[in-house]
Design an enzyme around this catalytic site. Structure first.
Site, PDB file in Angstrom:
ATOM      1  N   ASP A  84      36.244  40.595  47.284  1.00  0.00           N
ATOM      2  CA  ASP A  84      35.312  41.609  47.795  1.00  0.00           C
ATOM      3  C   ASP A  84      33.904  41.352  47.248  1.00  0.00           C
ATOM      4  O   ASP A  84      32.951  42.059  47.594  1.00  0.00           O
ATOM      5  CB  ASP A  84      35.796  43.036  47.516  1.00  0.00           C
ATOM      6  CG  ASP A  84      35.847  43.374  46.041  1.00  0.00           C
ATOM      7  OD1 ASP A  84      35.651  42.473  45.199  1.00  0.00           O
ATOM      8  OD2 ASP A  84      36.093  44.563  45.720  1.00  0.00           O
ATOM      9  N   SER A  85      33.756  40.271  46.449  1.00  0.00           N
ATOM     10  CA  SER A  85      32.414  39.779  46.118  1.00  0.00           C
ATOM     11  C   SER A  85      31.657  39.448  47.400  1.00  0.00           C
ATOM     12  O   SER A  85      30.423  39.313  47.391  1.00  0.00           O
ATOM     13  CB  SER A  85      32.500  38.539  45.223  1.00  0.00           C
ATOM     14  OG  SER A  85      33.432  37.608  45.731  1.00  0.00           O
TER      15      SER A  85
ATOM     16  N   ASP B   2      41.518  40.485  48.625  1.00  0.00           N
ATOM     17  CA  ASP B   2      41.076  41.462  47.619  1.00  0.00           C
ATOM     18  C   ASP B   2      41.040  42.858  48.244  1.00  0.00           C
ATOM     19  O   ASP B   2      40.275  43.098  49.182  1.00  0.00           O
ATOM     20  CB  ASP B   2      39.661  41.052  47.181  1.00  0.00           C
ATOM     21  CG  ASP B   2      39.362  41.396  45.749  1.00  0.00           C
ATOM     22  OD1 ASP B   2      40.233  41.981  45.081  1.00  0.00           O
ATOM     23  OD2 ASP B   2      38.248  41.053  45.295  1.00  0.00           O
TER      24      ASP B   2
ATOM     25  N   LYS C  35      45.068  41.326  45.818  1.00  0.00           N
ATOM     26  CA  LYS C  35      44.597  41.560  44.443  1.00  0.00           C
ATOM     27  C   LYS C  35      44.118  43.002  44.334  1.00  0.00           C
ATOM     28  O   LYS C  35      43.491  43.519  45.265  1.00  0.00           O
ATOM     29  CB  LYS C  35      43.459  40.597  44.089  1.00  0.00           C
ATOM     30  CG  LYS C  35      42.901  40.828  42.678  1.00  0.00           C
ATOM     31  CD  LYS C  35      42.009  39.698  42.217  1.00  0.00           C
ATOM     32  CE  LYS C  35      40.584  39.784  42.719  1.00  0.00           C
ATOM     33  NZ  LYS C  35      39.864  41.008  42.319  1.00  0.00           N
TER      34      LYS C  35
ATOM     35  N   GLU D 163      42.221  45.755  41.535  1.00  0.00           N
ATOM     36  CA  GLU D 163      41.504  45.954  40.266  1.00  0.00           C
ATOM     37  C   GLU D 163      42.055  47.178  39.537  1.00  0.00           C
ATOM     38  O   GLU D 163      42.275  48.221  40.158  1.00  0.00           O
ATOM     39  CB  GLU D 163      40.002  46.195  40.531  1.00  0.00           C
ATOM     40  CG  GLU D 163      39.265  44.965  40.991  1.00  0.00           C
ATOM     41  CD  GLU D 163      37.761  45.198  41.141  1.00  0.00           C
ATOM     42  OE1 GLU D 163      37.247  46.245  40.677  1.00  0.00           O
ATOM     43  OE2 GLU D 163      37.109  44.328  41.737  1.00  0.00           O
TER      44      GLU D 163
ATOM     45  N   GLU E 252      38.465  39.372  33.703  1.00  0.00           N
ATOM     46  CA  GLU E 252      37.045  39.158  34.002  1.00  0.00           C
ATOM     47  C   GLU E 252      36.168  39.666  32.868  1.00  0.00           C
ATOM     48  O   GLU E 252      36.274  40.825  32.445  1.00  0.00           O
ATOM     49  CB  GLU E 252      36.654  39.856  35.324  1.00  0.00           C
ATOM     50  CG  GLU E 252      35.165  39.671  35.636  1.00  0.00           C
ATOM     51  CD  GLU E 252      34.760  39.971  37.066  1.00  0.00           C
ATOM     52  OE1 GLU E 252      35.639  40.222  37.910  1.00  0.00           O
ATOM     53  OE2 GLU E 252      33.541  39.962  37.335  1.00  0.00           O
TER      54      GLU E 252
END
Ligand code: KIV
Length: 302
Positions: free
Chosen positions: A62-63, A101, A131, A133, A200
């Site tokens: 999602d960057s 993501d 993924k 977070e 991260e």
């Protein structure tokens, strides 16, 4: 003699077929002491290049919110944004494990939403895994996804979807208490069934402890050399994104300035009237051109 055919269409070169990697093979790499490589990509063109380079895991991160969509952070990214990019990536890459993501808001609202959205990544986006977070608060979601056949990569430390709450893109787990909490979270996520975990922006010694304690691979980004694998954002690696450069982002090429040079050359040639030249133009038979000219000289029938 047959006229030489001139190509006028875009035909994407088919990606060279390599054996597809699987999630269990990624997990086995840790056991076998093999380092794991992971890179982001957001479209078929770059997915083909990531594939060609032999990268093990391709993350549709999602960057994308920052490097593709121009937002200041990842928060505004939607499921539809991610699905469109994932499907494009899946058309470009044949070898790496593909991870989608889950964007902000797509899993925090409950297990059912998480299941529905993760299923979209697999059915519509062609992803092999998702993924998520977060630490202990995501354990139930991870468990539900895994129990329903969806492989999950966890992500702790700096979790950019919480950038507002964290007060910026700051290194996490810098004191003993926060580091202990992160280690416990990582263990809980492994117990819940995650097949790997992104660490991260945390101190290297903390990442080393997590890596030793877990049997699933740790994938570091700003987490030091002891992780089982490393990930970077493609646009940072290639010099395609200049707005924000984290300390951990190593630039391996400066494609951005090559792009600007190429576009300046195009701009100059068009203005000078030297592009397109004969090499980049199409021809027709003289007889056809003459016939066209004669036809144009006659008055048009009404
Ligand atoms: O969105 C992303 O690209 C990521 C990586 C930085 C791990 O989450």
């Amino acid at each position: 003699m047959a006229e030489k055919t001139e190509s006028s269409a875009y035909g994407g070169a088919a990606a060279a077929q390599q054996k597809k990697l699987t999630v269990p093979e990624i997990v086995a790499m840790k056991r076998d002491g093999k380092r794991i490589t992971m890179m982001t990509a957001y479209d078929a063109a770059f997915a083909r290049l990531v594939d060609k380079a032999g990268i093990d895991i391709l993350l549709v991160g999602d960057s994308a919110g920052m490097v593709m969509l121009g937002y200041p952070n990842t928060v505004p990214v939607t499921m539809d944004d991610m699905i469109r990019m994932s499907a494009s990536v899946a058309r470009g890459a044949t070898h790496p494990v593909l991870v989608g993501d889950m964007p902000f808001g797509s899993y925090q609202t409950g297990t059912q939403d998480a299941l529905r959205n993760a299923a979209r990544f697999m059915k519509e986006g062609g992803m092999d895994a998702v993924k998520i977070e977060g630490g202990r608060e995501t354990v139930e979601t991870v468990r539900a996804l895994v129990e329903n056949g969806i492989s999950v990569m966890a992500h702790v430390g700096l979790t950019p979807q919480r950038v507002a709450m964290l007060g910026g893109f700051k290194t996490q787990a810098r004191n003993a208490r926060a580091a202990r909490r992160l280690i416990d979270d990582a263990v809980a996520l492994e117990d819940a069934g995650a097949f790997s975990i992104v660490l991260e922006s945390i101190p290297a010694p903390v990442a080393e402890i997590v890596t030793e304690r877990l049997s699933i691979p740790t994938i570091g980004i700003g987490a030091g050399i002891s992780c089982d694998g490393q990930v970077l954002v493609l646009h940072d690696v290639l010099g395609l994104y200049g707005d924000f450069k984290p300390k951990f982002a190593k630039r391996y090429a400066d494609i951005g300035s090559q792009v600007v040079d190429a576009l300046k050359a195009f701009d100059a040639e068009v203005r000078a009237g030297t592009f397109p030249d004969a090499e980049h133009s199409f021809t027709m038979k003289d007889t056809e051109l003459e016939s066209l000219r004669q036809g144009l000289a006659r008055p048009k029938a009404v």
